[in-house]
Design an enzyme around this catalytic site. Structure first.
Site, PDB file in Angstrom:
ATOM      1  N   GLU A 227       0.757  -1.243   0.076  1.00  0.00           N
ATOM      2  CA  GLU A 227       0.171  -0.113  -0.156  1.00  0.00           C
ATOM      3  C   GLU A 227       0.930   1.424   0.004  1.00  0.00           C
ATOM      4  O   GLU A 227       0.366   2.414  -0.717  1.00  0.00           O
ATOM      5  CB  GLU A 227      -0.983   0.056   1.199  1.00  0.00           C
ATOM      6  CG  GLU A 227      -1.850  -1.077   1.460  1.00  0.00           C
ATOM      7  CD  GLU A 227      -3.114  -0.680   0.790  1.00  0.00           C
ATOM      8  OE1 GLU A 227      -3.528   0.405   0.758  1.00  0.00           O
ATOM      9  OE2 GLU A 227      -3.537  -1.778   0.171  1.00  0.00           O
TER      10      GLU A 227
ATOM     11  N   CYS B 245     -20.790  20.045  20.125  1.00  0.00           N
ATOM     12  CA  CYS B 245     -21.609  19.944  18.915  1.00  0.00           C
ATOM     13  C   CYS B 245     -22.928  19.016  18.906  1.00  0.00           C
ATOM     14  O   CYS B 245     -23.751  19.728  19.467  1.00  0.00           O
ATOM     15  CB  CYS B 245     -20.528  19.324  17.928  1.00  0.00           C
ATOM     16  SG  CYS B 245     -20.986  19.541  16.339  1.00  0.00           S
TER      17      CYS B 245
ATOM     18  N   HIS C 277     -16.035  22.601  18.159  1.00  0.00           N
ATOM     19  CA  HIS C 277     -15.247  21.645  18.696  1.00  0.00           C
ATOM     20  C   HIS C 277     -14.009  22.472  19.427  1.00  0.00           C
ATOM     21  O   HIS C 277     -12.969  22.497  18.780  1.00  0.00           O
ATOM     22  CB  HIS C 277     -14.598  20.744  17.892  1.00  0.00           C
ATOM     23  CG  HIS C 277     -15.785  19.958  17.140  1.00  0.00           C
ATOM     24  ND1 HIS C 277     -16.077  18.855  17.757  1.00  0.00           N
ATOM     25  CD2 HIS C 277     -16.885  20.393  16.236  1.00  0.00           C
ATOM     26  CE1 HIS C 277     -17.130  18.024  16.944  1.00  0.00           C
ATOM     27  NE2 HIS C 277     -17.575  18.859  16.047  1.00  0.00           N
TER      28      HIS C 277
ATOM     29  N   GLU D  81     -12.041  21.394  21.485  1.00  0.00           N
ATOM     30  CA  GLU D  81     -10.833  20.319  21.873  1.00  0.00           C
ATOM     31  C   GLU D  81      -9.856  20.491  20.572  1.00  0.00           C
ATOM     32  O   GLU D  81      -8.562  20.126  20.986  1.00  0.00           O
ATOM     33  CB  GLU D  81     -11.380  18.698  21.690  1.00  0.00           C
ATOM     34  CG  GLU D  81     -12.019  18.190  20.464  1.00  0.00           C
ATOM     35  CD  GLU D  81     -13.375  18.673  20.216  1.00  0.00           C
ATOM     36  OE1 GLU D  81     -13.880  19.377  20.837  1.00  0.00           O
ATOM     37  OE2 GLU D  81     -14.094  17.896  19.375  1.00  0.00           O
TER      38      GLU D  81
HETATM   39  N1  GLN Z   1     -24.587  15.236  13.641  1.00  0.00           N
HETATM   40  C1  GLN Z   1     -24.561  16.717  14.138  1.00  0.00           C
HETATM   41  C2  GLN Z   1     -24.763  17.617  12.727  1.00  0.00           C
HETATM   42  O1  GLN Z   1     -24.041  17.205  11.854  1.00  0.00           O
HETATM   43  C3  GLN Z   1     -23.504  17.047  15.027  1.00  0.00           C
HETATM   44  C4  GLN Z   1     -22.271  16.786  14.641  1.00  0.00           C
HETATM   45  C5  GLN Z   1     -21.265  16.870  15.525  1.00  0.00           C
HETATM   46  O2  GLN Z   1     -21.153  16.413  16.586  1.00  0.00           O
HETATM   47  N2  GLN Z   1     -19.990  16.959  15.006  1.00  0.00           N
HETATM   48  O3  GLN Z   1     -24.875  18.709  12.838  1.00  0.00           O
END
Ligand code: GLN
Length: 549
Positions: free
Chosen positions: A153, A384, A513, A515
């Site tokens: 690969e 999120c 996010h 993080e």
């Molecule tokens: N599923 C949700 C959205 O698309 C949250 C996505 C997530 O937690 N990164 O809005």
């Protein structure tokens, strides 16, 4: 004459086994060079035929790491950012599928003038150009080759980096090979034979390593280093022992202990600068300090099988705990079990995070968990999907909209409190790399009287996104009147970014996010806030326990 602006390349390969920590090794090499004042970039070459990591299953492959410019990448880029303290870009993630896509597009547009398009004459130069482009303007460019040497690969990457020596000059290239030394408990010895074969594999492909890293679960003796040096033709001082340690953040210091920084600088003819490792020394003091108060943070999720699935969140919580001088116990809570009525796992936690996610599995369990955190005043952070869950929970149990939902789970819900905004497709999604999501960094303006503003200490922040659905502004006033406040907005598109419940010790939901921008030595404020609140929660429980006694 040597060119002062010539970028130096360090290629990191691995052998014997996968999962040895090549990413940490590459990131640590970059970190020790950065600590000497060099400008360093870093890149991962991935053998997969995927174009990006966006569609990979995080339960199998680990988290999808998102950069400021919206690239969906392998989790190793997270290590790189945490070790290098830089915001990387799409250029740092080179997946085979992306190179192929580029070449096929070129072929279709007639760029090859009727020639046959071939691996060595077209793919390898394309890879080299992408590596050189990413390294441009930096003194050192570290490139990690994913997979294990000898894999069919990854041959195109190995061949490309082999040719780099001639392309940019042998004096500007170093090859680092990371191998594993197994331990045989019956004879109580560390075996070097598999490493020997791995070096042979690399040589068969035309690469003689300059530096060898030895991963081993046991302390490595001088004789073993000498043995590896003999069979590999690598100087003893460049055979670096890397025994398994408590924290990956020790690796830069261990590399320095073995004088690898000086060795690299000498070999590449770089002008050695003052080194400042204080960030790493300080961090490790905090990581290693014993006897700290333990805090239990409940992580409510759908995938629990692989620690790497939420890697950056793990690291962000740990970093916040190190900063606050407490020790985290990460308690994984299966949202589907909550759904089946097993709610005991929610008891005894000092803080809760509802993790990001996609799809409808485990959603109802997460809603139950969010309700518990809200009603029982457990410090809570919804990331999120976690924020979206908080909104649904509030809509159902406080606003009385019993069938409220996100359109992701129930497209026909009478109360789509989280919804899909059609216009966003054109305005936002299509600008991303072939994506269908809001990806990468977006600004968020925080309300001055909010708790989140106090945490960040500034009004305008920028955090990364990866989602499709949004808070439905039609419900904003109704929810605000009932006690759920919108405290952060994306000013460009008027999108809700953060929510809070002020009548709660710590209850925050964020559409972004945090993080991804958290660093081990500089945790993002929301994680620090959660840990502080969890500490207070823990202390008050402790007091109650004392009173009972
Ligand atoms: N599923 C949700 C959205 O698309 C949250 C996505 C997530 O937690 N990164 O809005």
């Amino acid at each position: 004459m040597t060119d002062k602006n010539q970028t130096k390349y360090i290629f990191v390969t691995g052998g014997v086994l996968s999962g040895l920590g090549k990413g940490v090794m590459a990131a640590s090499i970059a970190a020790i060079l950065k600590a000497r004042g060099f400008s360093v970039n870093i890149q991962k070459c991935d053998p997969y035929l995927n174009v990006d990591a966006g569609t990979l299953n995080p339960a199998e492959h680990g988290e999808v790491f998102v950069t400021d410019d919206g690239a969906e990448t392998d989790l190793d880029l997270g290590h790189y950012e945490r070790f290098l303290d830089t915001n990387l870009t799409q250029e740092s993630s080179l997946m085979t599928g992306r190179v192929y896509q580029h070449i096929i597009d070129k072929e279709r547009s007639g760029a090859y003038l009727g020639k046959t398009v071939q691996l060595t004459s077209h793919l390898c130069p394309e890879i080299q150009n992408l590596i050189i482009h990413a390294g441009k303007g930096f003194q050192v460019h570290v490139v990690e080759i994913g997979g294990t040497v000898g894999d069919y690969e990854g041959l195109h990457f190995i061949e490309s980096i082999r040719q780099m020596k001639r392309k940019v000059g042998a004096e500007n290239v170093l090859y680092v090979h990371l191998v594993y030394l197994p331990y045989l408990s019956t004879s109580k010895e560390i075996k070097t034979r598999p490493a020997q074969y791995s070096v042979k594999d690399l040589r068969n492909l035309g690469i003689q390593p300059d530096i060898i890293g030895l991963r081993c679960d046991y302390p490595i003796k001088k004789e073993q280093i000498a043995k590896v040096s003999t069979f590999s033709d690598v100087e003893e001082q460049a055979v670096i022992p890397l025994p398994t340690i408590k924290s990956v953040y020790e690796v830069p210091l261990n590399l320095e202990k073995a004088n690898l920084g000086d060795y690299i600088v000498k070999k590449l003819g770089l002008k050695n600068g003052e080194k400042d490792l204080s960030t790493w020394v300080e961090l490790n003091k905090k990581v290693q300090s014993e006897g700290k108060t333990k805090l239990t943070i409940g992580l409510v999720a759908k995938y629990l099988s692989n620690e790497d699935t939420y890697k950056s969140i793990n690291e962000a919580i740990k970093a916040a705990c190190w900063k606050e001088g407490v020790e985290p116990i990460l308690k994984w809570i299966d949202s589907e079990e909550i759904e089946r009525g097993k709610t005991e796992s929610l008891l005894g936690i000092d803080g809760m995070i509802i993790l990001p996610g996609f799809g409808s599995r485990g959603i109802e369990g997460k809603i139950t968990a969010a309700r518990y955190a809200r009603e029982q005043k457990i410090p809570y952070l919804g990331i999120c999907l976690g924020m979206q869950i908080s909104v649904i929970e509030f809509a159902r149990n406080v606003a009385g909209l019993k069938k409220a939902n996100t359109q992701e789970v129930d497209p026909k819900t009478p109360d789509p409190v989280i919804h899909f905004i059609e216009e966003q497709k054109k305005n936002i999604y299509e600008k991303n790399y072939g994506g269908s999501m809001r990806l990468g960094a977006y600004d968020c303006k925080l309300k001055k009287n909010s708790f989140i503003y106090k945490l960040y200490g500034e009004e305008k922040i920028s955090e990364r996104h990866r989602h499709r659905y949004e808070f439905n502004n039609d419900y904003l006033t109704q929810f605000e009147n009932l006690g759920l406040k919108v405290t952060g907005i994306n000013p460009q598109y008027n999108l809700v970014e953060t929510i809070e419940i002020p009548d709660h010790p710590f209850y925050i939901g964020i559409q972004f996010h945090p993080e991804f921008k958290s660093r081990p030595y500089a945790p993002r404020p929301l994680f620090v806030g959660l840990v502080r609140a969890a500490k207070i929660h823990n202390e008050s429980l402790e007091k109650k326990r004392q009173l009972v006694k």
